[in-house]
Structures are given as C-alpha cells and as structure tokens.
Design an enzyme around this catalytic site. Sequence first.
Site, PDB file in Angstrom:
ATOM      1  NE  ARG A  26     -11.017   1.283  -9.496  1.00  0.00           N
ATOM      2  CZ  ARG A  26      -9.632   0.812  -8.900  1.00  0.00           C
ATOM      3  NH1 ARG A  26      -9.497  -0.076  -9.477  1.00  0.00           N
ATOM      4  NH2 ARG A  26      -9.601   1.469  -7.659  1.00  0.00           N
ATOM      5  CG  HIS A  80      -1.711   1.115   0.565  1.00  0.00           C
ATOM      6  ND1 HIS A  80      -1.218   2.226   2.711  1.00  0.00           N
ATOM      7  CD2 HIS A  80      -3.275   1.713   0.947  1.00  0.00           C
ATOM      8  CE1 HIS A  80      -2.702   2.764   2.199  1.00  0.00           C
ATOM      9  NE2 HIS A  80      -3.140   2.870   1.486  1.00  0.00           N
ATOM     10  CB  CYS A  84      -6.130   1.290 -15.389  1.00  0.00           C
ATOM     11  SG  CYS A  84      -6.909   1.067 -15.257  1.00  0.00           S
TER      12      CYS A  84
END
Length: 683
Positions: free
Chosen positions: A425, A264, A640
Amino acid sequence: MEFPEDPLQQLRLATAAVFDSWQSERALKYMEINDIKGLLGTAVNVQAMVFGNTGDSSGTGVCFTRNPNDGTRELYGEYLINAQGEDVVAGIRTPEPIARMEQDMPEVYQELLDTCKLLETRFKDMQDIEFTVQEKKLYMLQTRAGKRTGQAAVQIASDLVDEGMVTKEDAIKMVSPDHLDQMLHPQFKDTASDSYKSNVVGTGLPASPGAAVGIAAFSAAKAEELAKSGAKVILVRDETSPEDVGGMHAAKGMLTARGGMTSHAAVVARGWGKPCVVGAADLEISATSAKLKSGATFNEGDVISINGNTGEILIGEQELKPAEVTGALARFMSWADSKRRLKVLANADTPEDAALARENGAEGIGLVRTEHMFFDGERLANVRKMILAQTQQEKNVAIAALLPEQQKDFEGIFEAMDGLPVTVRLLDPPLHEFLPCEDECDLELAETLGLGQQELAEAVDKCREQNPMLGLRGCRLGITSPEIVEMQARAIYTAAAVNKKKGLDPRPEVMVPLVGTLAEFRNQEAIVRRVAEEVFSEYGQDSRVDVVVGTMVETPRAALTSAKIATSAEFFSFGTNDLTQMTFGYSRDDAGAFLPHYVQNGVLPSDPFQVFDTEGVGQLVEMATKQGKAVRPGMKVGICGEHGGDPISVAFFHGAGLDYVSCSAFRVPIARLAAAQAAVTQQ
C-alpha cells in the site's frame, strides 16, 4: 423467611430461584464474556432426587470421557464417597481421583465406563458428566459437551476422526478459533492458584491474547533502553501513538489506561502478537508510577504481569508456559486447508513479519503498510524533513534519503515471500502522525531537522488538520506530492528487479489507498506504471515483473462507483477499518467513549470495529465485489482490515464471494480455520 414444609411450595420456590438466576450479576457477566445475546431466558428441569450421602455404598462425582487438558483418551475426574454433588464442586471435601473408584466400587466403576462410552458415541464428542451412586446403583444426572483447552480440542478432534466417530468436516467444526488462539500464545501456568488470584490488582479490556511478564516502563524511550539491556519490559501508557512504536516493539506486552479494542495499542499489539490490556480505567498513571482504585501501586522498574486473555493486571512475576504446537495441530490444519476456498494472506511490514507469516501458513502478503517503515530513528527524521521542507529541493533531498531504506525493506519482504504475491500500500496516514508533539519541538530536534526552534514549532502547527483522518492522506497526498509516490514505486520495482536478478520470483502488487474517484486512481496508477518501466529499462528486460495496480476500497463512494473504478483497477482490497468508520460516521479513535455503552444496552449487537457490520457495511462490500467482478471477470477481491482475522467476519467474506482475507501474521492459522469452517458449514 421460614423454610416451607409444603413440598409443592418448595418446588415452586426452587423453580422460581432458577428463573431468577438468569438475571443474576454472575449470569449477566458470563453472557457478556461469552458474547451470548438474544436468549429469552432459561428452562428448569425437574427430576427425582437421588442421594449419594447414604453411607459408604453411595457417592457422587464429576468426570470427563477424555482428559480436558491434553485430550488423552482416559476417564478424567473426581468423586467422593458418602457425599452430595455440591461437596465435589464446592471443594467442601477433598475428592479422590476417579480411578480410585475402581478399587472402592469395581462393579459401579465398570458400569460408569460403559455408560461414558455409550454417551460419547451417541453425542460424538467428549462429555462432561455428573453422576451419583445411591447404595451401589449408578444414576447419570447430566451430560454435556465438555469444555477443553486448545491442545485438548485439537487432539480430541483428531482422535475422533481416527476412531471413525466423526468426519474431517465435523472435526473442523469442533475446534474453535479461541482454541487455536490459546495454542499460539504463551499463557500463565496456573490462573486458578491462590498465588495468581491474590496478585490481581485491576482489569482492563483484553485487547491481544497471551501472557506477559516484565519491568514496567512508563515511556517508549525507557522501554527501548531497558530492552537493549536485556530486560523484559511491559510498556505502561495512558494511551499509545505512532511515536511509541519503538517502545511497543521492544516491549513484551502493553498496558494502557485509555483506549478500546481497536485503539492504536490494540491494533499494533495484535499485529505483532504481543499481549495487550487496554482501557484499564482504574489505572492512574503519572510519569514514573501507577495507582489503581484497589489501592495497589507500582513504580517504573517494578515487575508486573498482564493477561491478554482476561484483561487482568497483576503485581509481581507470574510463571509462564510456552505455546505448545503439536503434530496433531499440523495434521488438523492440513484438513482445514483442504476444505477452505478463501485464501489467507497476512499483513506484514518487515522481512521478519513476512517470514513469520509464511511460517504460519500465509499464502502471500495482503497489506504492507509502508508508513510503518518510517517510524524508526533516522528514517523518521528524514520523513519529518520531507514534510517540513521549505523548498522543493529540500523535499527531494529528504525523499532521496528514504529511497534506499524502503528498497532494502522490500527486498527482504520479497525474498521472504518468494513466489507469493505481496501487496504494497502506498503511503496512507495523515502527515501529522509523523510530526513531533508541541512539547517535543526542542532545540535538539530543530537542529536535527535544520530549522530554528520557533521555525519548527510554526511549521508543525501549519501542518495540523482539524480532521486529519479525512484530510491530506492516502491518494490525496500522492496526488499533491507525486514525488512521494515516485520514490515508493521506484523502491518497490527496484527491489523486485534486484531479486529477479538473483533468480527469485518477486510478485509485487501496488495498492492505491483512499480512492474515491476513478480519476484519483488513474492519476496514481500512471505514476506507478511509468516508474516501473523506467526501472525495467535501467535493469534490463530480464528484470521485468508483472505490474499489477489495484485499490483499497475504504470510502463509501469507492464502493458505490466500483464498476467505474474496476475499469482500471486490477484488484480490490477492502480496508474495512476506514470503510466502517466512514459508513457509520464513527471516529474509531474516539468511539471507545460510547461503543461499550451501545453494545451493553443493545443499541448495537457488537463493536463494528471488532465484528464486521454485515447489515450496513456488508452491503457495500457485496455490491462492490459483484460490480467489480462483472466489469473485470476473475478480478481478485479481498479484505485487509482488522476484520480479516475475526472468525465471524471471515464467514461473511466467504459468503460474499471474496477471494482472500488478510490479517496479522499471528492470526493466520485462526483465519485459515475460520475460512474452512465457513466452507464446511455452507456445504
């Protein structure tokens, strides 16, 4: 062992020493750092010896045909009179600038200049040369392409084109993506100095390039508090989570004890262009202090420095130098843009990110992650109210509170990208990422959410999933909670309508995440199109924009059934992070425990979350691209995921026939160069 007197034995031993050096610790580390794989060994050159230590008419030196720091067209280097090459390299004596040689040995110096020019013309690149002078006779020992900084690489490539020595295509291939990376991030001023080296106390994985200096903060809250007071902060954590996003955004850089290159912290840092060091296994972190195995310690409030290029951790403040963007770089990038076929878009979640992306040459936004808009203060509270609502009415109230905030963000992004496509998205991550940890379910939070403390703890526990990445997320969440999709679609098209009324040219495209079947896609598409028409009816037909709905191909089944999905989906965008995760069966959050071992021992050539797996996952991408375009000629297909900014991966996507790559705003110039290099190499 006695030194052998037999010359042949000396030669054998010297040759064996070179062969043995191939497996030395230093050589192995060098190959690891430079990603050198598959070589069987080294060669040995045997040549006659010349001597630079026979008096004042002899000497030795090392020179570059151009300045390796800034690219200036000048002979750059050092030499010593009455010395051997090792004396220069090892620093046994202080060498003289190469220009001084013109006074000491004018004729030899002129011959050196002529020979350097000859070698550079022959090899069509700046050369790194070692030479020896024996009794006023010049001997060239070695020449090779010289290592250089990013600034020098761009300047040299541009100058060589102007001098007619190379073509623009050649020049594009001479500048590496790493060179551009150097130019776009602040760096430490002098990493070779004693003051720098003596303060290095540990290392981790260099997850995001650049250099950062700041006060150590051991919590996201502390980082935000310090940043608000004007302090520069380094966020230090065992590992980060979406809960830390405020502190991560406030920090100048991040340091974690755990996590890999796709953790992350690493992904977010690269997206924001912040230096980051992760996986510092020697780092033991407590609430307000950190200890390294080297014995060094630092406390919250102490100043530390991190080097995102090398993974080094330093005590104290190191001097920084800003990124230098020169006119030569703009000119060079114009050459690259003229040669590439792939368009380069950016992943951006805020108007500020979108503006930066456009400034860096992005031709649109390939991914707006709407969930990132929810991690801020009051918005997060409303998301939690939505998730934990006990009745549909409570849920609708929370969703309604989110609508104006999302709309405002989209208005800003569409304005920043006026006239360019923006792919949004729909909500993707599992809901547990928005929920508090068990020990955070305190009375204050419960009251904020309108629940009792015990009631909050039970509601949070009820939402937990055994395998959340394969659970209720993406289109599954949209199908079971269609009101969320309705809110997001309304925010998108209302923002577009408002901007259209202002005379702007918004071009939203809606992307449905985690689709596995055509029915899933059609369910979500129908909601988006219905809401869009409602908005256009409300704002008038002059507010109408094209309604484009496509899907993120990130499950193997979606790739395998792409021909069916393409009958409805207007574009494909490969989410290579999830597609890699599901194809390999590796959890990207946990793979750091074994992937380094796999790579080190040759089980895998590289970490598939960093360098795209062309052999396996690549087959799915090629097949889905081919099938999609066969069903829908001219269909736009892109990628992406994190791989969109990786130069090796970009080359594959070019060959696979994709139309665009999308990466973090900071990596847009690198992707532009990689796309150009793929095109000129294919030619």
